[in-house]
Design an enzyme around this catalytic site. Structure first.
Site, PDB file in Angstrom:
ATOM      1  N   PHE A  46       0.846  -1.201   0.000  1.00 47.37           N
ATOM      2  CA  PHE A  46       0.000   0.000   0.000  1.00 47.37           C
ATOM      3  C   PHE A  46       0.874   1.242   0.000  1.00 47.37           C
ATOM      4  CE2 PHE A  46      -2.440   3.333   2.222  1.00 47.37           C
ATOM      5  CZ  PHE A  46      -3.531   3.413   1.356  1.00 47.37           C
ATOM      6  N   TYR A  55       0.614  -4.742 -11.676  1.00 49.14           N
ATOM      7  CA  TYR A  55       1.270  -6.017 -11.388  1.00 49.14           C
ATOM      8  C   TYR A  55       1.655  -6.736 -12.680  1.00 49.14           C
ATOM      9  CZ  TYR A  55      -0.411  -5.372  -6.594  1.00 49.14           C
ATOM     10  OH  TYR A  55      -0.661  -4.888  -5.342  1.00 49.14           O
TER      11      TYR A  55
END
Length: 162
Positions: A88, A133
């Site tokens: 995060f 990702y």
């Protein structure tokens, strides 16, 4: 000197780590799911038997993100691995290369530790994270689903053997 520093978390960082966990939960719409506390987090990260590790991202000396991960094991590879529980970055600090740096740092630890894989989960609605990702080389595995037993269901399942 770069404004970004990636470093391991310490016991003194627990309050900021917990605040980042709360910010992550808020971002995911899961604030009500944060029922833990700083004391438990401190024990589980830095106690006698640590369950997980953290890397913190500091931007100009301020902690703005974290990665929390722990070892797992692949029976098919017969090798250890690393599972990334949380990654995060505070919203105001995104798109600065911080997430990339954190992922690279955990991947570097995986390589140094002889891991056969580095894996994590991503919410299906988080399209920007999925794209990020995939850009980093990750495969999103469409055939796998997370199974979870928690709370009373875990108590019941654990008591079934007695």
């Amino acid at each position: 000197m770069l404004p970004l520093n990636i470093r391991p978390g310490t016991s003194a960082d627990v309050p900021v780590i917990f605040s980042l966990i709360r910010a992550l939960a808020e971002y995911e719409g899961l604030s009500q799911a944060v029922v833990g506390c700083e004391a438990a987090l401190r024990e589980h990260l830095f106690g006698e038997c640590p369950y997980a590790e953290t890397l913190l991202a500091e931007w100009k000396g301020q902690v703005v993100g974290f990665a929390l991960f722990f070892p797992n094991y692949s029976t098919f590879l017969t090798q250890p691995g690393i599972y990334l529980e949380d990654l995060f970055i505070l919203p105001d600090y995104r798109r600065q290369g911080i997430g990339t740096a954190l992922l690279q740092a955990v991947a570097q630890l995986a390589v140094q530790r002889g891991a056969g894989r580095f894996e994590w989960s991503v919410l299906d609605w988080n399209e920007s994270a999925i794209a990020f990702y995939q850009k980093m080389g990750a495969q999103v595995l469409p055939d796998w689903r997370i199974c979870r037993v928690a709370g009373e269901a875990l108590d019941h399942l654990g008591a079934a053997c007695q």
